[in-house]
Scaffold this motif. Structure first.
Motif, PDB file in Angstrom:
ATOM      1  N   THR A   1       0.839  -1.187   0.000  1.00  0.00           N
ATOM      2  CA  THR A   1       0.000   0.000   0.000  1.00  0.00           C
ATOM      3  C   THR A   1       0.880   1.244   0.000  1.00  0.00           C
ATOM      4  O   THR A   1       1.892   1.301   0.701  1.00  0.00           O
ATOM      5  CB  THR A   1      -0.912   0.009   1.229  1.00  0.00           C
ATOM      6  OG1 THR A   1      -0.112  -0.096   2.416  1.00  0.00           O
ATOM      7  CG2 THR A   1      -1.890  -1.155   1.196  1.00  0.00           C
ATOM      8  N   VAL A   2       0.495   2.243  -0.796  1.00  0.00           N
ATOM      9  CA  VAL A   2       1.297   3.465  -0.946  1.00  0.00           C
ATOM     10  C   VAL A   2       0.359   4.665  -0.906  1.00  0.00           C
ATOM     11  O   VAL A   2      -0.860   4.554  -1.069  1.00  0.00           O
ATOM     12  CB  VAL A   2       2.076   3.446  -2.275  1.00  0.00           C
ATOM     13  CG1 VAL A   2       3.171   2.401  -2.254  1.00  0.00           C
ATOM     14  CG2 VAL A   2       1.149   3.210  -3.465  1.00  0.00           C
ATOM     15  N   ALA A   3       0.965   5.840  -0.652  1.00  0.00           N
ATOM     16  CA  ALA A   3       0.227   7.097  -0.696  1.00  0.00           C
ATOM     17  C   ALA A   3       0.226   7.607  -2.137  1.00  0.00           C
ATOM     18  O   ALA A   3       1.263   7.632  -2.796  1.00  0.00           O
ATOM     19  CB  ALA A   3       0.873   8.117   0.233  1.00  0.00           C
ATOM     20  N   VAL A   4      -0.958   8.030  -2.633  1.00  0.00           N
ATOM     21  CA  VAL A   4      -1.113   8.407  -4.037  1.00  0.00           C
ATOM     22  C   VAL A   4      -1.939   9.694  -4.110  1.00  0.00           C
ATOM     23  O   VAL A   4      -2.916   9.871  -3.365  1.00  0.00           O
ATOM     24  CB  VAL A   4      -1.800   7.286  -4.849  1.00  0.00           C
ATOM     25  CG1 VAL A   4      -1.849   7.653  -6.336  1.00  0.00           C
ATOM     26  CG2 VAL A   4      -1.090   5.962  -4.654  1.00  0.00           C
ATOM     27  N   TRP A   5      -1.522  10.591  -5.020  1.00  0.00           N
ATOM     28  CA  TRP A   5      -2.324  11.775  -5.319  1.00  0.00           C
ATOM     29  C   TRP A   5      -3.565  11.367  -6.117  1.00  0.00           C
ATOM     30  O   TRP A   5      -3.495  10.467  -6.953  1.00  0.00           O
ATOM     31  CB  TRP A   5      -1.520  12.792  -6.130  1.00  0.00           C
ATOM     32  CG  TRP A   5      -0.528  13.576  -5.329  1.00  0.00           C
ATOM     33  CD1 TRP A   5       0.820  13.410  -5.316  1.00  0.00           C
ATOM     34  CD2 TRP A   5      -0.812  14.672  -4.452  1.00  0.00           C
ATOM     35  NE1 TRP A   5       1.415  14.319  -4.470  1.00  0.00           N
ATOM     36  CE2 TRP A   5       0.427  15.120  -3.930  1.00  0.00           C
ATOM     37  CE3 TRP A   5      -1.977  15.312  -4.047  1.00  0.00           C
ATOM     38  CZ2 TRP A   5       0.537  16.161  -3.035  1.00  0.00           C
ATOM     39  CZ3 TRP A   5      -1.867  16.365  -3.158  1.00  0.00           C
ATOM     40  CH2 TRP A   5      -0.635  16.778  -2.655  1.00  0.00           C
ATOM     41  N   PHE A   6      -4.689  12.059  -5.852  1.00  0.00           N
ATOM     42  CA  PHE A   6      -5.929  11.753  -6.562  1.00  0.00           C
ATOM     43  C   PHE A   6      -6.624  13.083  -6.924  1.00  0.00           C
ATOM     44  O   PHE A   6      -6.739  13.972  -6.070  1.00  0.00           O
ATOM     45  CB  PHE A   6      -6.871  10.912  -5.695  1.00  0.00           C
ATOM     46  CG  PHE A   6      -7.970  10.248  -6.465  1.00  0.00           C
ATOM     47  CD1 PHE A   6      -7.786   8.998  -7.028  1.00  0.00           C
ATOM     48  CD2 PHE A   6      -9.205  10.881  -6.645  1.00  0.00           C
ATOM     49  CE1 PHE A   6      -8.800   8.378  -7.742  1.00  0.00           C
ATOM     50  CE2 PHE A   6     -10.208  10.275  -7.351  1.00  0.00           C
ATOM     51  CZ  PHE A   6     -10.014   9.016  -7.911  1.00  0.00           C
ATOM     52  N   ASN A   7      -7.043  13.218  -8.175  1.00  0.00           N
ATOM     53  CA  ASN A   7      -7.744  14.404  -8.671  1.00  0.00           C
ATOM     54  C   ASN A   7      -9.214  14.077  -8.879  1.00  0.00           C
ATOM     55  O   ASN A   7      -9.553  12.996  -9.394  1.00  0.00           O
ATOM     56  CB  ASN A   7      -7.122  14.891  -9.986  1.00  0.00           C
ATOM     57  CG  ASN A   7      -5.679  15.320  -9.817  1.00  0.00           C
ATOM     58  OD1 ASN A   7      -5.351  16.040  -8.888  1.00  0.00           O
ATOM     59  ND2 ASN A   7      -4.808  14.872 -10.704  1.00  0.00           N
TER      60      ASN A   7
END
Length: 271
Positions: free
Chosen positions: A255-261
């Protein structure tokens, strides 16, 4: 055979009446009971003899020295006496302390009050300046700090690990998702977004929000990359902050941190 002799004769004599008794069959039948008894007796003697010799327990073999009887009843020699390991070598004696000269702080006093004379320069050559004066091997003019006391472990001090800030990815193998998918996200936004006053019929206001879905699925770092005006921006920020926890993104199985628009459009239907 005459009737008077029938009662005194046995069945074998009646059977062989007027026959050749010298042929052999008569003799064999006459002596059969005796032969049978002799054979059974001989067989019984052989069986008793075999039982006596076969069931006789073997005599134990004598071993020199002590023996140990194990669970499976086999004799094995006793274990070897353990040999103590040799003692560790004695540590080397510490080197003798270097010759030192006591440091005397200079004090400015009248000549008649001077009591402790300062050491001569020749006396300080190849000696360590210390708090005491003592004899010993001459030094090489290098003043060394005292050796720290050893704890005896020989291990280097463990430096505390610096916690690294997790990297925030722009894309991942599996992008973060709202629980239930995109359709569930659209329904949730339509129920929680409040309509704003001031829109003309058929007018549309678009706000694009950008946020981070961390490794636990929490929403952080909310930003607006496209503003739609003060009331619309505030409403988008309010709704995104109250979003439920998302499914985090996955990269290489972790699991990773991801930018989301996410774009949000306010519009009123045309009349």
């Amino acid at each position: 055979m005459e009737p008077s002799t029938i009662l005194r004769s046995d069945a074998l004599d009646i059977l062989f009446e007027n026959r050749n008794k010298q042929y052999g069959a008569y003799t064999l039948r006459r002596e059969y009971p005796q032969r049978l008894l002799i054979a059974m007796g001989g067989m019984a003697v052989l069986v008793l003899a075999a039982n006596f010799f076969l069931l006789q327990p073997p005599s134990p073999k004598l071993l020199s020295g002590p023996i140990i009887l194990t669970d499976d009843h086999h004799f094995i020699p006793p274990p070897a006496t353990p040999v103590d390991p040799p003692p560790p070598p004695a540590p080397a004696p510490p080197p003798p302390p270097a010759a030192s000269e006591q440091y005397v702080a200079p004090e400015i006093v009248p000549d008649d009050q001077h009591t402790d004379p300062l050491p001569e320069m020749d006396d300080l050559v190849n000696k360590v300046i210390s708090t005491i004066s003592q004899d010993g091997p001459l030094s090489d003019n290098i003043t060394r700090p005292p050796a720290p006391e050893s704890s005896g472990t020989g291990a280097a001090p463990i430096e505390p690990e610096v916690e690294k800030t997790p990297e925030i990815l722009k894309t991942a193998d599996i992008m973060p998702s709202f629980p239930g998918g995109l359709s569930a996200l659209q329904r949730w936004l339509s129920r929680n977004l409040k309509p704003q006053d001031g829109l003309e019929p058929g007018q549309r206001v678009k706000v694009i929000a950008r946020f981070v879905v961390d490794v636990n699925g929490k929403i952080t770092g909310i930003q607006l990359t496209q503003s739609g005006g003060d009331p619309y921006d505030q409403e988008v920020m309010r709704v995104i902050k109250k979003m439920p926890q998302w499914n985090p993104g996955i990269q290489n199985g972790n699991t990773v941190a991801v930018w989301f628009n996410i774009p949000i459009i306010f519009e009123t239907p045309e009349e």
